[in-house]
Each structure stands twice: as structure tokens, then as C-alpha cells.
Write an enzyme that holds these catalytic residues in place. Sequence first.
Site, PDB file in Angstrom:
ATOM      1  N   ARG A 164       2.622   7.744   0.297  1.00  0.00           N
ATOM      2  CA  ARG A 164       3.389   8.228   1.241  1.00  0.00           C
ATOM      3  C   ARG A 164       4.767   8.322   0.836  1.00  0.00           C
ATOM      4  O   ARG A 164       5.347   7.757  -0.079  1.00  0.00           O
ATOM      5  CB  ARG A 164       3.468   7.360   2.641  1.00  0.00           C
ATOM      6  CG  ARG A 164       2.156   7.415   3.228  1.00  0.00           C
ATOM      7  CD  ARG A 164       2.207   6.416   4.450  1.00  0.00           C
ATOM      8  NE  ARG A 164       1.080   6.497   5.253  1.00  0.00           N
ATOM      9  CZ  ARG A 164      -0.107   5.689   4.614  1.00  0.00           C
ATOM     10  NH1 ARG A 164      -0.164   5.154   3.466  1.00  0.00           N
ATOM     11  NH2 ARG A 164      -1.259   6.182   5.595  1.00  0.00           N
TER      12      ARG A 164
ATOM     13  N   GLU B 160      -5.887   2.069  -5.581  1.00  0.00           N
ATOM     14  CA  GLU B 160      -5.412   3.248  -5.990  1.00  0.00           C
ATOM     15  C   GLU B 160      -4.305   3.012  -7.069  1.00  0.00           C
ATOM     16  O   GLU B 160      -3.029   2.492  -6.541  1.00  0.00           O
ATOM     17  CB  GLU B 160      -4.713   4.054  -4.958  1.00  0.00           C
ATOM     18  CG  GLU B 160      -5.810   4.174  -3.787  1.00  0.00           C
ATOM     19  CD  GLU B 160      -5.380   4.431  -2.445  1.00  0.00           C
ATOM     20  OE1 GLU B 160      -4.365   5.201  -2.293  1.00  0.00           O
ATOM     21  OE2 GLU B 160      -6.141   3.936  -1.563  1.00  0.00           O
TER      22      GLU B 160
ATOM     23  N   HIS C 213      -0.416  12.093   0.417  1.00  0.00           N
ATOM     24  CA  HIS C 213      -1.446  12.413  -0.516  1.00  0.00           C
ATOM     25  C   HIS C 213      -1.339  13.925  -0.766  1.00  0.00           C
ATOM     26  O   HIS C 213      -2.361  14.748  -0.908  1.00  0.00           O
ATOM     27  CB  HIS C 213      -2.927  11.945  -0.268  1.00  0.00           C
ATOM     28  CG  HIS C 213      -3.314  10.422  -0.045  1.00  0.00           C
ATOM     29  ND1 HIS C 213      -2.769   9.531  -0.946  1.00  0.00           N
ATOM     30  CD2 HIS C 213      -4.120   9.965   0.777  1.00  0.00           C
ATOM     31  CE1 HIS C 213      -3.305   8.486  -0.723  1.00  0.00           C
ATOM     32  NE2 HIS C 213      -4.037   8.653  -0.002  1.00  0.00           N
TER      33      HIS C 213
ATOM     34  N   HIS D 198      -9.060   8.114  -5.788  1.00  0.00           N
ATOM     35  CA  HIS D 198      -9.131   7.558  -4.562  1.00  0.00           C
ATOM     36  C   HIS D 198     -10.898   7.119  -4.256  1.00  0.00           C
ATOM     37  O   HIS D 198     -11.362   7.207  -2.955  1.00  0.00           O
ATOM     38  CB  HIS D 198      -8.738   8.473  -3.316  1.00  0.00           C
ATOM     39  CG  HIS D 198      -8.246   8.052  -2.142  1.00  0.00           C
ATOM     40  ND1 HIS D 198      -9.106   7.214  -1.117  1.00  0.00           N
ATOM     41  CD2 HIS D 198      -6.874   7.833  -1.582  1.00  0.00           C
ATOM     42  CE1 HIS D 198      -8.228   6.771  -0.405  1.00  0.00           C
ATOM     43  NE2 HIS D 198      -6.927   6.930  -0.474  1.00  0.00           N
TER      44      HIS D 198
ATOM     45  N   ASP E  57      -3.637  -2.541   3.418  1.00  0.00           N
ATOM     46  CA  ASP E  57      -3.333  -0.922   3.054  1.00  0.00           C
ATOM     47  C   ASP E  57      -1.986  -1.104   2.421  1.00  0.00           C
ATOM     48  O   ASP E  57      -1.318  -0.599   3.015  1.00  0.00           O
ATOM     49  CB  ASP E  57      -3.603  -0.153   4.192  1.00  0.00           C
ATOM     50  CG  ASP E  57      -3.389   1.280   3.954  1.00  0.00           C
ATOM     51  OD1 ASP E  57      -3.297   1.684   2.699  1.00  0.00           O
ATOM     52  OD2 ASP E  57      -3.405   2.114   4.741  1.00  0.00           O
TER      53      ASP E  57
END
Length: 350
Positions: free
Chosen positions: A80, A317, A105, A179, A251
Site C-alpha cells: 500500500r 510477499e 498492488h 503473491h 496481514d
Amino acid sequence: MITESIFGKTKDGVEVKEYTITNANGMSFSAITFGAVIRKVMLEDKKGVLRDVVLGYDSVENYEKDDTYLGAVVGRYANRIGNATFELNGEVYKLEGNDNGNHLHGGYNGYDKRVWDAETFEGELGNGVTFKLFSPDLDQKYPGNLEISVTYTLTDDNDLMIDYRAVSDKDTICNLTNHSYFNLGGHDSGSALNQYAMINADFVTEADAKSITTGKMIYVSGTPMDFTSEMLIGDHIDDDYYQLNYGLGYDHNWALNKKEEGEMILAATLENRKTGIKMEVYTDLPGVQFYSGNFLKGELPGKDGVRYLKRYGVCFETQYYPDSINKPEFPSPILKAGEEYKTTTIYKFV
Ligand code: GAL
């Protein structure tokens, strides 16, 4: 061994190819030109049963509809950017606010939705495929013509190596990642929470309620974010901890323990003790977003019709920290004109 086939066509009629690379141990991966997606990773479990350990789809159409980035390369800036805005060389760039007003992304037409060029090769380290993409100046509103290549190599040591290269003709920002969602029980085995993970990081970057980094680092010790020793992913994922409440589970970006910038280290591991399949993640990048698939809903049928529900796969990631272009205290994602963006991540299966 390298095989090539036609995987399908996009809705605009563009052909999508698939390449399958198999090593001496019978491990293989398959990747397609759409999104440079890793569609399959097949290897034997401890009983000799062949397992496919990444989530994916069986049609181009589903990759076009997908909004969860299954297996794809994402960019130009993975993760982000707060308020979808950044400043570079005195110029303000306003990007697409595709995630609660923030940029995620690469926006609506990310690199995961492009058809890449591809070329296979037989190399000293192993065989593989190189995907190339040209992202013109102001594509997704980023400055600079960017020539990108992503090379997947499979070695006979079961390393799936990813080499990212990019060159821009103007100063820009660049943060490419893959991803893939892993489930070492097999893509069709249900929840991924019964796996053990380790993340080689004493700190995680604090995120706000919209997953934008605040600039603060959280010392993981004593929190549910402490993966410095192997921990079952499901053990603390639903703890009442503000970071988990914001992220709806894991996350977050862990700041990898590195002695120096660019050092290649063991960043994370993932292990399924039932199948005996273990993966090690190595990277020279500063961070890893460990994402526990909280937004998977099984809306589209996956491979063999399997529905991937919430937390059926997890991602590692590797990346520059989220919103690092707006956080001068973080390692810089700026790619200077004419310089090479060059990073490597390895998913090693042991
Ligand atoms: C992850 C991101 C998640 C979510 C996901 C896609 O990389 O951290 O918040 O957006 O991609 O569904």
C-alpha cells in the site's frame, strides 16, 4: 524438462501460454504469461504422494476476474501507498485509490492483469522461464518507462528462485513481489492454519486500521506477532490484539533481521507436519508481508473446482515496507533513472 502449452485466451483474445519446468527430483512448477502467475508447484510429500502446494485457477477467465492476486507478480509498487499519493523530486503523484482511498498492488490494472512476454532457458543453476513486461511512463500514474523482467528458476535442490530486474528512464519507485498463496498440505487441503511458520524478524511495522504503516516498529516479543521461533499459525491468529483486529488476522510487514542492507537471509519458514513438506523463504529485501489469506472467500472455483475459503493459503510477499515512499525512516523504494532494480527471493522446498 521444460514443456510449453497454450493455457487459454484473455477476453480480448490474447493467447496465454503456460510453461512447466521439472527438475531431477520430479518437483515442478508451472507459470503462465498472464500476470507471470505461478500456477502450480508440485512435489512429493513424505509418503510419495504428489501435492500441488499453491492456490490457483484452471482458466484465464478466473485469473482476469480474480481480485486476490493468486500467484501473480504485483507492481509497480506492491502493498500500500497511503492516500494513494507520493512525492518524488518535488513532483506529486496521485495514484489510483483502489483500497479504501489507499493504493494497493499497482491499482486496478496491476501487473497481475497484464500478459507478459516469456522465454524459457536451460541454465547452470537450473531451468526456468523469464517473463518480461514494459510499463510505460505514467502507467498506473507512476513516472518512468520501466523495463521489467522476472525470472523463475528451478534448481535440483528444489529452490524456486525469483530474480526481479527493472530499469527506468526516469527516477521512479519500484517494489515487485510474488503473491503466491501456499498451503503445504496441498491446495485442496482446506485451512492453512495448521502449519508452522517462522519469521526471522524481531520487529513488525505497525499498521493503522487501513493497513497503512504508521512509521512505528513493534517489538514482537510477548505479542501474537512473535514468529521468531516456529509457531502454529492458528495458535494466536484470533487473539484480541489491536494489530490482528485491524488486519483481520496476519496481514503485516515484518522487518527482517539483517546485519546490512541487501543481505540475503533466511526470512521465513512454513511447515506442514502431516505432509512433511517444508518451505524456506530467502530474500535480500528488507521486509516480508505475511498475509494469512483473510480475504479469500472462494467466490471463483479454483483448480479442480476447489473453493479457497478464508485462510486456506498464506503468502510471504518479500518487499520494501508498505508506504515506504512516504516514510523517510524506512529503506527507500526509489529506483534512480538508469539504475538497476535487482533483487532475489527463493522459495526452497526441503
Ligand atoms: C495482500 C494484502 C492484503 C490483501 C491481499 C489481497 O498483499 O496485504 O491486505 O489486500 O493482498 O487480497
